[in-house]
Design an enzyme around this catalytic site. Structure first.
Site, PDB file in Angstrom:
ATOM      1  N   PHE A  53      37.113  26.737  31.955  1.00 26.30           N
ATOM      2  CA  PHE A  53      35.646  26.174  32.362  1.00 26.30           C
ATOM      3  C   PHE A  53      35.194  25.343  31.416  1.00 26.30           C
ATOM      4  CE2 PHE A  53      31.210  27.104  32.892  1.00 26.30           C
ATOM      5  CZ  PHE A  53      31.031  27.088  34.380  1.00 26.30           C
TER       6      PHE A  53
ATOM      7  N   ASP B 132      38.529  34.934  28.524  1.00 28.11           N
ATOM      8  CA  ASP B 132      37.376  35.079  29.171  1.00 28.11           C
ATOM      9  C   ASP B 132      37.630  35.590  30.658  1.00 28.11           C
ATOM     10  OD1 ASP B 132      35.140  34.018  30.991  1.00 28.11           O
ATOM     11  OD2 ASP B 132      35.013  32.106  29.840  1.00 28.11           O
TER      12      ASP B 132
ATOM     13  N   TYR C 258      26.388  38.473  35.848  1.00 29.68           N
ATOM     14  CA  TYR C 258      26.020  37.928  37.100  1.00 29.68           C
ATOM     15  C   TYR C 258      26.976  37.587  38.163  1.00 29.68           C
ATOM     16  CZ  TYR C 258      26.808  33.489  34.773  1.00 29.68           C
ATOM     17  OH  TYR C 258      27.419  32.344  33.918  1.00 29.68           O
ATOM     18  N   LYS C 259      28.142  37.638  38.083  1.00 33.94           N
ATOM     19  CA  LYS C 259      29.491  37.117  38.967  1.00 33.94           C
ATOM     20  C   LYS C 259      29.428  38.657  39.661  1.00 33.94           C
ATOM     21  CE  LYS C 259      30.487  32.834  36.851  1.00 33.94           C
ATOM     22  NZ  LYS C 259      31.364  32.289  35.774  1.00 33.94           N
TER      23      LYS C 259
ATOM     24  N   ARG D 111      35.456  26.835  47.904  1.00 33.64           N
ATOM     25  CA  ARG D 111      35.720  28.125  47.206  1.00 33.64           C
ATOM     26  C   ARG D 111      35.137  29.116  47.812  1.00 33.64           C
ATOM     27  NH1 ARG D 111      33.864  29.151  40.904  1.00 33.64           N
ATOM     28  NH2 ARG D 111      32.008  29.158  42.097  1.00 33.64           N
TER      29      ARG D 111
HETATM   30  C1  LIG Z   1      30.544  31.298  34.748  1.00 30.81           C
HETATM   31  C2  LIG Z   1      31.534  30.901  33.765  1.00 30.81           C
HETATM   32  C3  LIG Z   1      31.080  30.774  32.295  1.00 30.81           C
HETATM   33  C4  LIG Z   1      29.592  30.735  32.370  1.00 30.81           C
HETATM   34  O1  LIG Z   1      28.914  30.801  30.970  1.00 30.81           O
HETATM   35  P1  LIG Z   1      27.275  31.160  30.725  1.00 30.81           P
HETATM   36  O2  LIG Z   1      27.218  30.954  29.392  1.00 30.81           O
HETATM   37  O3  LIG Z   1      27.032  32.546  31.236  1.00 30.81           O
HETATM   38  O4  LIG Z   1      26.659  30.136  31.561  1.00 30.81           O
HETATM   39  C5  LIG Z   1      31.722  30.593  31.367  1.00 30.81           C
HETATM   40  N1  LIG Z   1      33.000  30.565  31.424  1.00 30.81           N
HETATM   41  C6  LIG Z   1      33.869  30.798  32.753  1.00 30.81           C
HETATM   42  C7  LIG Z   1      35.201  30.894  32.742  1.00 30.81           C
HETATM   43  C8  LIG Z   1      32.989  30.837  33.819  1.00 30.81           C
HETATM   44  O5  LIG Z   1      33.524  31.132  34.911  1.00 30.81           O
END
Ligand SMILES: *Cc1c(COP(=O)(O)O)cnc(C)c1O
Length: 398
Positions: free
Chosen positions: A114, A185, A210-211, A357
């Protein structure tokens, strides 16, 4: 007891006529969350005022809730802390791992990671200014790119675009053989697949809530640090809440024992209460059942799309053991397809440049939903219903 998924589904507030295949991006509202939050505001904050920190245990919330998440990701008790955002937790974990492996300078990650993880690594390298290098390879090349010159392997277990899942166990043990520390992660893993942090000997892990954990927009992140490391690392972000005795207000920072040292500031109490309501739903489930159902749902979806929509090119692994709980396809006008789907009550999302997705959260998606969604998607593809100007105008959040 086997998980009763009809029951878990009934505990969510899902708008009628909507098939929500985006719980991998933002989980839906647990019915109990509104009552929890209202109670927190009116009966706790409203009545207790500042005494709530002691009387209602607000200060212990980050570890208490961390322990509930620990059960879902196979972590030891008292080794997960909740707070801040995932980006910040990655920053803390990566810095700690680099400091434990001072003699080496390379961070290895993959191009499917990400962007925030990559930006955070890059920013950390620049602020440390110790000559670290971020090496980015293709996801398939990770195993072959592990060498003894690498300090830290920074990976997202489940790729946010393709759903491809790294083999956490094998990669972590190979990394350790070469003296590499691991930071995983779990953004697209926690709450959807059966993660085993302790059994895999993971060094550091972080995730958002939140996911698939359904904590609500912006609910706090979590950080795991292995018992092997927690009392030897020096936190880069030395906030007062990570101090051994924050209320002595000492000038000198002395890190708290255990995972508390990774706390930074005042905990987000109200957002965490909403997360607690979501975690209640997990109490009557188990992760092997959830993972199994995730596999069943994604298999049905892929099989049906193969039969009905050959113009969609699968971007996810075909083998269920190699993917997480979302499925993606390449399609040039993918953004417009998603808008046409949303108009017909099926919510998925789009990831640039051409990925559509679909997330399958076992707690509230069932086989019937999957079949209905495919039928609607099939109709859109056969009749090119997506081919309208209003479906091609991009909004900021995709
Ligand atoms: C959703 C996501 C994030 C989001 O990070 P936030 O700091 O919560 O905005 C980070 N890494 C990955 C792999 C994600 O899918």
């Amino acid at each position: 007891m086997p998980t009763n998924f009809a029951k878990t589904k009934s505990l969510f507030n899902l708008p009628e006529q909507i098939i929500y295949l985006d719980g991998n991006s933002l989980g839906p509202l647990p019915k109990a969350a509104s009552t929890y939050v209202k109670n927190m505001m009116e009966k706790k904050w409203g009545k207790l005022l500042i005494s709530g920190w002691n009387k209602d245990g607000w200060m212990d919330q980050p570890k208490k809730v961390g322990n509930r998440i620990a059960k879902l990701v196979g972590a030891e008790n008292d080794h997960i802390i909740v707070g801040d955002t995932l980006s910040i937790k990655i920053y803390q974990a990566l810095d700690s791992a680099l400091k434990l492996n001072k003699n080496k300078k390379i961070i290895l990650t993959d191009s499917g990671n990400f962007p925030s993880d990559i930006y955070i690594a890059d920013g950390l390298i620049k602020s440390l200014n110790l000559g670290h290098e971020l090496r980015i390879v293709e996801p398939e090349q990770i195993a072959d790119s592990l060498t003894d010159e690498i300090a830290v392997l920074l990976l997202t277990e489940v790729d946010y675009r393709t759903g491809r899942k790294h083999d956490m166990n094998t990669l972590t043990s190979r990394a350790h053989e070469l003296g590499i520390l691991t930071v995983w992660d779990l953004a697209h893993s926690a709450g959807a697949i059966n993660v085993q942090l302790e059994n895999c000997n993971v060094d550091f892990a972080a995730g958002c809530t939140y996911k698939y954990l359904n904590g609500g927009p912006g609910s706090p992140a979590f950080l795991y640090v292995s018992p092997r490391h927690i009392n030897t690392i020096e936190p880069i972000l030395k906030g007062w809440m990570g101090h051994a005795s924050p209320f002595n207000f000492e000038e000198k920072f002395i890190a708290a024992r255990g995972i508390d040292r990774m706390r930074i500031g005042t905990p987000p109490v109200i957002a965490t209460v909403s997360l607690e309501a979501a975690l209640d739903i997990f109490d009557k489930t188990n992760m092997p059942d959830i993972h199994q159902k995730s596999i069943e749902l994604t298999e049905v979806f892929i099989n049906e799309i193969e039969k009905k929509c050959p113009m969609l090119k699968l971007a996810s692994p075909r083998d269920a053991n190699l993917r997480g709980s979302h499925v993606s396809y390449h399609f040039e006008n993918g953004y417009a397809v998603i808008q046409a789907l949303i108009e017909r009550g099926v919510i998925g999302d789009f990831r640039a440049p051409d990925i559509i997705r679909f997330g399958f959260t076992p707690l509230f998606i069932d086989k019937d939903d999957v079949l209905k969604a495919v039928k609607i998607l099939d109709g859109i593809m056969k009749n090119s219903c997506w081919d309208k100007p209003e479906f091609k105008k991009k909004q900021f959040v995709t």
